[in-house]
Design a protein around this motif. Structure first.
Motif, PDB file in Angstrom:
ATOM      1  N   ASP A   1       8.843   0.629  -1.735  1.00  0.00           N
ATOM      2  CA  ASP A   1       8.178   1.752  -1.074  1.00  0.00           C
ATOM      3  C   ASP A   1       7.503   1.331   0.222  1.00  0.00           C
ATOM      4  OD1 ASP A   1       6.280   0.223  -2.356  1.00  0.00           O
ATOM      5  OD2 ASP A   1       5.077   1.933  -3.051  1.00  0.00           O
ATOM      6  N   LEU A   2       6.893   0.134   0.253  1.00  0.00           N
ATOM      7  CA  LEU A   2       6.258  -0.342   1.472  1.00  0.00           C
ATOM      8  C   LEU A   2       7.309  -0.692   2.525  1.00  0.00           C
ATOM      9  CD1 LEU A   2       3.804  -1.156   3.095  1.00  0.00           C
ATOM     10  CD2 LEU A   2       3.831  -3.381   1.959  1.00  0.00           C
TER      11      LEU A   2
ATOM     12  N   THR B   1      -2.186  -0.858   0.479  1.00  0.00           N
ATOM     13  CA  THR B   1      -0.913  -1.401   0.000  1.00  0.00           C
ATOM     14  C   THR B   1      -0.447  -2.571   0.855  1.00  0.00           C
ATOM     15  OG1 THR B   1      -0.253   0.794  -0.793  1.00  0.00           O
ATOM     16  CG2 THR B   1       1.491  -0.851  -0.552  1.00  0.00           C
TER      17      THR B   1
ATOM     18  N   THR C   1       5.047   8.040   7.743  1.00  0.00           N
ATOM     19  CA  THR C   1       5.266   7.563   6.373  1.00  0.00           C
ATOM     20  C   THR C   1       5.016   8.623   5.312  1.00  0.00           C
ATOM     21  OG1 THR C   1       2.980   6.791   6.153  1.00  0.00           O
ATOM     22  CG2 THR C   1       4.579   5.243   7.083  1.00  0.00           C
ATOM     23  N   GLY C   2       4.194   9.636   5.631  1.00  0.00           N
ATOM     24  CA  GLY C   2       3.801  10.592   4.608  1.00  0.00           C
ATOM     25  C   GLY C   2       2.709  10.057   3.707  1.00  0.00           C
ATOM     26  N   TRP C   3       2.216   8.840   3.991  1.00  0.00           N
ATOM     27  CA  TRP C   3       1.124   8.243   3.233  1.00  0.00           C
ATOM     28  C   TRP C   3      -0.195   8.524   3.936  1.00  0.00           C
ATOM     29  CZ3 TRP C   3       2.549   2.564   1.497  1.00  0.00           C
ATOM     30  CH2 TRP C   3       3.730   2.596   0.746  1.00  0.00           C
ATOM     31  N   SER C   4      -1.286   8.508   3.166  1.00  0.00           N
ATOM     32  CA  SER C   4      -2.598   8.501   3.796  1.00  0.00           C
ATOM     33  C   SER C   4      -2.833   7.115   4.380  1.00  0.00           C
ATOM     34  CB  SER C   4      -3.691   8.827   2.778  1.00  0.00           C
ATOM     35  OG  SER C   4      -3.837   7.767   1.848  1.00  0.00           O
TER      36      SER C   4
ATOM     37  N   ALA D   1       8.400   2.469   4.050  1.00  0.00           N
ATOM     38  CA  ALA D   1       7.355   3.011   4.927  1.00  0.00           C
ATOM     39  C   ALA D   1       7.332   2.292   6.263  1.00  0.00           C
ATOM     40  CB  ALA D   1       5.987   2.920   4.243  1.00  0.00           C
TER      41      ALA D   1
ATOM     42  N   GLU E   1       0.466   8.033   9.422  1.00  0.00           N
ATOM     43  CA  GLU E   1       0.508   9.051   8.370  1.00  0.00           C
ATOM     44  C   GLU E   1       1.675  10.010   8.566  1.00  0.00           C
ATOM     45  OE1 GLU E   1      -4.132   9.469   6.906  1.00  0.00           O
ATOM     46  OE2 GLU E   1      -3.399  10.801   8.488  1.00  0.00           O
TER      47      GLU E   1
ATOM     48  N   LYS F   1      -5.395   5.367   4.141  1.00  0.00           N
ATOM     49  CA  LYS F   1      -6.072   4.548   3.129  1.00  0.00           C
ATOM     50  C   LYS F   1      -5.051   3.888   2.212  1.00  0.00           C
ATOM     51  CE  LYS F   1      -9.557   4.774  -0.528  1.00  0.00           C
ATOM     52  NZ  LYS F   1     -10.520   5.659  -1.257  1.00  0.00           N
ATOM     53  N   LYS F   2      -4.072   4.669   1.760  1.00  0.00           N
ATOM     54  CA  LYS F   2      -3.039   4.113   0.881  1.00  0.00           C
ATOM     55  C   LYS F   2      -2.227   3.066   1.624  1.00  0.00           C
ATOM     56  CE  LYS F   2       1.183   5.326  -1.623  1.00  0.00           C
ATOM     57  NZ  LYS F   2       2.113   6.412  -2.013  1.00  0.00           N
ATOM     58  N   PHE F   3      -1.889   3.333   2.892  1.00  0.00           N
ATOM     59  CA  PHE F   3      -1.084   2.385   3.656  1.00  0.00           C
ATOM     60  C   PHE F   3      -1.802   1.054   3.824  1.00  0.00           C
ATOM     61  CE2 PHE F   3       0.302   0.388   7.592  1.00  0.00           C
ATOM     62  CZ  PHE F   3       1.683   0.360   7.421  1.00  0.00           C
TER      63      PHE F   3
END
Length: 282
Positions: A273-274, A248, A238-241, A277, A235, A243-245
């Motif tokens: 985007d992936l 995806t 990447t700045g992603w949660s 990340a 997190e 759950k989103k990571f």
């Protein structure tokens, strides 16, 4: 560092051992314990003070504080400004100082949005209490219903008291030279801990568990917290949660196919985007 205790051991017997182990592991002379009022009993707070540790604790407000009463007396007919903080010094007694306890400060913050939510909840509970008293609905657990023998009534004194306290939240600290901004800000960062707790309990399946041996329990919790550390690292990078990571990334697979003596690799192209990340992690 992972600590586990028997399920029948009270929190008053677990908090200080964990804190002391943490301090020993990191060679710390003092830590600041930040906790919600629902997590800290009077016995726990006394134990923290006796251990000469710093703390920032959410504070239950059973009665309207003196500093708030005084403000309302001096500002009759005015609403408390949104975000206003009342400061109540709480000096230690001579007996407490002899035990090494420090002076404390209690901050009471008023928030208009908090008041609106609280008053809406009070209105709903009082409406249910009135229906129950009138015999329109069954009597259920409701703090505004007063039972005197077989007589039911709405507890108007308790209602008035609850409305007086709406919007106020208390914060107690014994740190030296505190400021309300630091104390309240530190307390409100507890949501990060709560987020980790929910993740470890549900997403990482910390419980329920069906181990009986201490070694198995420790191993299970160690794996859970290692996974939590990896999740937090992902997190942060990447700045992603998480759950989103996971949602995806799990859609993309690499497949190897053996054809005669050759191995062919098939894979779906990753979206931009992936790919970005993943680059941040590696």
């Amino acid at each position: 560092m992972v600590e586990a205790f028997e399920g029948n051991k009270a929190e008053t017997k677990t908090m200080l051992p964990v804190i002391r182990s943490f301090m020993a592991a990191h060679d710390l002379r003092d830590v600041t314990v930040v906790a919600d009022a629902g997590m800290i009993s009077d016995a726990n707070q006394n134990a923290i003070e006796d251990a000469k540790l710093s703390f920032i604790l959410g504070t239950k407000i059973p009665e309207l504080p003196y500093v708030v009463k005084k403000w309302r007396t001096n500002h009759s007919g005015e609403d408390i400004p949104d975000g206003h903080v009342f400061t109540q010094p709480w000096p230690a007694t001579q007996a407490q100082k002899a035990k090494g306890r420090r002076d404390k400060v209690i901050y009471y913050q008023y928030k208009a949005d908090r008041a609106r939510r609280t008053l809406r909840g009070i209105d709903e509970q009082v409406a249910k209490a009135e229906k129950a008293v009138a015999g329109k609905v069954a009597v259920k657990r409701n703090r505004f219903i007063k039972l005197t023998g077989t007589t039911k009534s709405v507890n108007r004194d308790l209602e008035a008291k609850a409305r007086d306290l709406a919007g106020l939240k208390g914060y107690t600290t014994n740190i030296q030279n505190p400021t309300p901004e630091f104390v309240i800000g530190a307390y409100h960062n507890l949501w990060r801990i709560e987020k980790s707790f929910r993740m470890s309990k549900h997403d990482l399946q910390a419980r329920p568990i069906y181990h009986h041996k201490r070694e198995s329990i420790d191993a299970h919790l160690t794996i859970v917290f290692a996974a939590l550390a990896v999740s937090r690292f992902i997190e942060d990078c990447t700045g992603w949660s998480i759950k989103k990571f996971v949602q995806t990334a799990r859609r993309y697979r690499t497949v190897q196919i053996r054809a005669d003596h050759r191995i062919l690799t098939a894979e779906d192209p990753l979206p931009t985007d992936l790919r970005d990340a993943l680059a941040q992690i590696t």
